[in-house]
Design an enzyme around this catalytic site. Structure first.
Site, PDB file in Angstrom:
ATOM      1  N   CYS A 144      -0.442  82.476  23.716  1.00 20.06           N
ATOM      2  CA  CYS A 144      -0.001  81.740  22.529  1.00 20.06           C
ATOM      3  C   CYS A 144       1.206  80.830  22.746  1.00 20.06           C
ATOM      4  O   CYS A 144       1.556  80.055  21.848  1.00 20.06           O
ATOM      5  CB  CYS A 144       0.290  82.716  21.389  1.00 20.06           C
ATOM      6  SG  CYS A 144      -1.080  83.833  21.073  1.00 20.06           S
ATOM      7  N   HIS A 187       7.386  81.300  14.420  1.00 20.54           N
ATOM      8  CA  HIS A 187       6.085  81.676  14.974  1.00 20.54           C
ATOM      9  C   HIS A 187       5.230  82.261  13.849  1.00 20.54           C
ATOM     10  O   HIS A 187       4.065  81.913  13.727  1.00 20.54           O
ATOM     11  CB  HIS A 187       6.268  82.671  16.109  1.00 20.54           C
ATOM     12  CG  HIS A 187       5.004  82.968  16.853  1.00 20.54           C
ATOM     13  ND1 HIS A 187       4.255  81.984  17.458  1.00 20.54           N
ATOM     14  CD2 HIS A 187       4.359  84.143  17.101  1.00 20.54           C
ATOM     15  CE1 HIS A 187       3.193  82.538  18.034  1.00 20.54           C
ATOM     16  NE2 HIS A 187       3.234  83.836  17.828  1.00 20.54           N
ATOM     17  N   HIS A 231      -3.544  80.211  13.423  1.00 22.71           N
ATOM     18  CA  HIS A 231      -2.863  80.457  14.694  1.00 22.71           C
ATOM     19  C   HIS A 231      -3.694  79.768  15.779  1.00 22.71           C
ATOM     20  O   HIS A 231      -4.773  80.233  16.149  1.00 22.71           O
ATOM     21  CB  HIS A 231      -2.778  81.961  14.948  1.00 22.71           C
ATOM     22  CG  HIS A 231      -1.898  82.328  16.096  1.00 22.71           C
ATOM     23  ND1 HIS A 231      -1.433  81.409  17.010  1.00 22.71           N
ATOM     24  CD2 HIS A 231      -1.400  83.535  16.494  1.00 22.71           C
ATOM     25  CE1 HIS A 231      -0.687  82.025  17.910  1.00 22.71           C
ATOM     26  NE2 HIS A 231      -0.653  83.316  17.623  1.00 22.71           N
TER      27      HIS A 231
END
Length: 389
Positions: free
Chosen positions: A153, A278, A312
Site C-alpha cells: 500500500c 492513510h 483504498h
C-alpha cells in the site's frame, strides 16, 4: 523536487478538474460490484473509458497499464517538452504497483482450468510487477533508469521518494513518477479473508468503523529540478516490521515517518495546513495513526481521509493521494477549499481527537503545505510533504 504536472484517474473522475471538483463536493460515488470480476464484493472502480494498448506492446495489455495510459495522456504535453529539452536518455521512470495485471492472470487461470491451456492473449508480462515500468518506458521511449517499486500500500509513495533520489543524485533531469493498481479478485478476496472489508462505505476513525473498501486508479507526475509552484519538499520513510499485515499499535514508526518528512523539508508541525491521513477505516490502522498524529500535531491541524471517496487504491494509493494534495495546492483550487472528512461523526472515545475537516465547505486561511500518509503491510511507512515553496 518540483512536481510540474499531474495526470490522475480514479473513482472520483478521469481528469484533474473532475477529481478535484468531486472530492471537494463531498458527494462521492458509491462502491458497487465490479462487472468484469466474478465476485460480489463491492469496490470503487475507475468509471472512465480507458485507452487501448498499442499492438506492438500487446504482451503488456492489462487494465493496470491502460490506467497508466489514461493518467499519462494528461501530462503528455509536458512530457513532450521535457523530451525535447533533455533527451530520452536523461528521463527516468519510477512506478508503484501491487496488483499489476493480476486480474488478467486470474482470467487466464480460469481458461486454463477449463481447457487445459492458457489463452493466446495471455502473457506473463501482463501481471509481472516490473511489467508496469517496462511497458511505460517502452511506450514513451524513455532510456533513463526505469523500474517498479512494490511495497503493497505504500508502493507509489515510495516511488515518489525514489524519483526524488534519482534527481538529487544527478542521474536524471526529469522523472515520470507515480503508480497504478487495477481491481482484481486476489486483493478483494484477500482483504475479505482478513475481515478488513467494510459492509458499506468505509467510515475512518469512527467507533463504528468496520473496514475499508478497495479502489483502483493511477496517478503520474512529471518531477524535475526546474522550479515550479508545487514541489515534493520532504519524504519520511520507516519500517516497523511488527507484523505481516497489522501495524504497530502505538504508531511509533508512523510517527517517525511523519517526523522525518517534516525534518527533510525543514518544516515544523504547526506549519502543516492539511494532512491526508492513510485512514483506511480498519480498526487497527485508524487507532495507530490517530495516536501517531496526536503525538506530533495539534488538534487544530485540519485532516481527513480520502479513502471514502476513492477507496483504498493499494499500490496506487500513495501517488493518487499525493495527487489530491497537489490539486489542493494548485491554481485549480483558487478558493483554497479543504476536502470534507466524510464519516458518521461518531468518534472513538478510546482514540485521540483529531482536527477532521467539517462536512460543510471549509476554506483554509493559508494552504501551502500538505502531508500525505501511506502505511503498508509489514509496517512499510511513507509520509510525503508536498508544498508551494
Amino acid at each position: 523536487m518540483f512536481l510540474h504536472d499531474l495526470g490522475i484517474v480514479c473513482a472520483l473522475g478521469g481528469n484533474k478538474d473532475e477529481v478535484l471538483r468531486t472530492w471537494l463536493s463531498g458527494c462521492w460515488p458509491q462502491p458497487g460490484n465490479v462487472p468484469w470480476l466474478a465476485t460480489d464484493i463491492s469496490a470503487y472502480a475507475a468509471s472512465n473509458e480507458l485507452p487501448g494498448i498499442p499492438p506492438h506492446l500487446k504482451r503488456y495489455d492489462c487494465r493496470n497499464n491502460r490506467l497508466l495510459l489514461a493518467a499519462f495522456a494528461q501530462i503528455e504535453a509536458a512530457f513532450d517538452r521535457a523530451i525535447r529539452r533533455y533527451g530520452s536518455e536523461r528521463i527516468g521512470l519510477v512506478l508503484g504497483t501491487s496488483t499489476s495485471g493480476i486480474a488478467e492472470g486470474e482470467q487466464a487461470a480460469v481458461v486454463l482450468q477449463k481447457s487445459g491451456s492458457l489463452p493466446d492473449v495471455y502473457h506473463y508480462k501482463q501481471q509481472e510487477l516490473g511489467g508496469a515500468a517496462e511497458f511505460l518506458a517502452a511506450y514513451l521511449g524513455i532510456q533513463g533508469p526505469a523500474y517498479t517499486v512494490s511495497t503493497t500500500c505504500s508502493s507509489s509513495a515510495n516511488a515518489l521518494a525514489s524519483a526524488r533520489r534519482l534527481l538529487r543524485q544527478g542521474l536524471c533531469d526529469t522523472v515520470v513518477v507515480g503508480g497504478s493498481d487495477a481491481l482484481c479478485r486476489t486483493t478483494l478476496e484477500g482483504f475479505s479473508a482478513l475481515g478488513a472489508i467494510s459492509r458499506s462505505r468505509c467510515n475512518p476513525f469512527s467507533k463504528n468503523r468496520d473496514g475499508t473498501l478497495i479502489g483502483e486508479g493511477a496517478a503520474l507526475f512529471l518531477m524535475s529540478n526546474e522550479p515550479f509552484d508545487i514541489a515534493l519538499l520532504g519524504a519520511g520513510l520507516s519500517a516497523d516490521a511488527y507484523h505481516i499485515s497489522a501495524p504497530r499499535p502505538d504508531g511509533a514508526c508512523a510517527f517517525l515517518a511523519m517526523q522525518a518528512a517534516l525534518a527533510n523539508a525543514g518544516l515544523k508541525p504547526e506549519q502543516i495546513d492539511y494532512i491526508n491521513l492513510h485512514g483506511t477505516g480498519t480498526w487497527q490502522n485508524d487507532a495507530m495513526e490517530s495516536r501517531a498524529v496526536d503525538r506530533l500535531f495539534s488538534v487544530r491541524t485540519p485532516c481527513g481521509s480520502s479513502k471514502p471517496a476513492t477507496g483504498h487504491c493499494l499500490g496506487a494509493g500513495g501517488a493518487i493521494e499525493a495527487g489530491l494534495c497537489w490539486l489542493l495546492l494548485s491554481a485549480l483550487n483558487e478558493a483554497k477549499y479543504l476536502p470534507p472528512h466524510v464519516w458518521d461523526g461518531q468518534g472513538d472515545p478510546e482514540l485521540p481527537r483529531l482536527g477532521f475537516v467539517a462536512l460543510e465547505k471549509t476554506r483554509s486561511k493559508r494552504l501551502q503545505y500538505c502531508l500525505s500518509n501511506s502505511f503498508s503491510f509489514g509496517g512499510n511507512n511513507v509520509s510525503l510533504l508536498i508544498g508551494s515553496p
